[in-house]
Design a protein around this motif. Structure first.
Motif, PDB file in Angstrom:
ATOM      1  N   LEU A   4       0.810  -1.216   0.000  1.00  0.00           N
ATOM      2  CA  LEU A   4       0.000   0.000   0.000  1.00  0.00           C
ATOM      3  C   LEU A   4       0.842   1.264   0.000  1.00  0.00           C
ATOM      4  O   LEU A   4       0.318   2.359  -0.093  1.00  0.00           O
ATOM      5  N   LEU A  29      -8.297  -2.316  -4.761  1.00  0.00           N
ATOM      6  CA  LEU A  29      -7.165  -1.497  -4.319  1.00  0.00           C
ATOM      7  C   LEU A  29      -6.195  -1.167  -5.450  1.00  0.00           C
ATOM      8  O   LEU A  29      -5.486  -0.164  -5.389  1.00  0.00           O
ATOM      9  N   VAL A  48      -7.177  -2.253   6.705  1.00  0.00           N
ATOM     10  CA  VAL A  48      -7.406  -1.481   5.485  1.00  0.00           C
ATOM     11  C   VAL A  48      -8.883  -1.124   5.422  1.00  0.00           C
ATOM     12  O   VAL A  48      -9.742  -1.981   5.581  1.00  0.00           O
TER      13      VAL A  48
END
Length: 126
Positions: A4, A29, A48
């Motif tokens: 991420l 994502l 998340v």
């Protein structure tokens, strides 16, 4: 697994942000238009949050609409209350379409201090 934070800033805030996610969330994502946040507020490891679930963060973001008024027309006060400017900031709740505005009052000196602080903050990413 998805990283991420592939563009790690370096220093004490650089740590692995590789999260195990299911295929459905991996696809979501990987879309650069997807809003997401990763936090560890519970102390049980990173979590998340994606899309509308971001509302759980209870974060209000500026919508670039701001107004400053003196209140001189609609307000009268005693001499002991210092003259203040009314500042209105239009906000949007992260992860939703909910909008609201925040109003606060500040003296000219307080506004100058706020301007100095905001100028310094605006250069943090430089």
């Amino acid at each position: 697994m998805i990283d991420l934070d592939p563009d790690k800033p370096g220093g004490p805030y650089s740590y692995p942000m590789e999260m195990p996610v299911c295929q459905q969330h991996l696809t979501i994502l990987q879309d650069p238009e997807t809003d997401w946040a990763c936090h560890n507020f519970t102390g049980h490891g990173p979590e998340v949050i994606i899309g509308s679930d971001l509302a759980e963060l209870d974060e209000w973001h500026l919508t670039r609409s701001m107004k400053v008024g003196s209140g001189a027309i609609s307000r009268r006060q005693s001499k002991h209350i210092p003259r203040r400017y009314e500042i209105t900031l239009d906000m949007k709740l992260l992860g939703t379409d909910e909008k609201d505005s925040v109003k606060f009052h500040a003296s000219a000196e307080e506004l100058r201090e706020m301007i100095d602080m905001l100028k310094k903050a605006a250069h943090l990413d430089d």
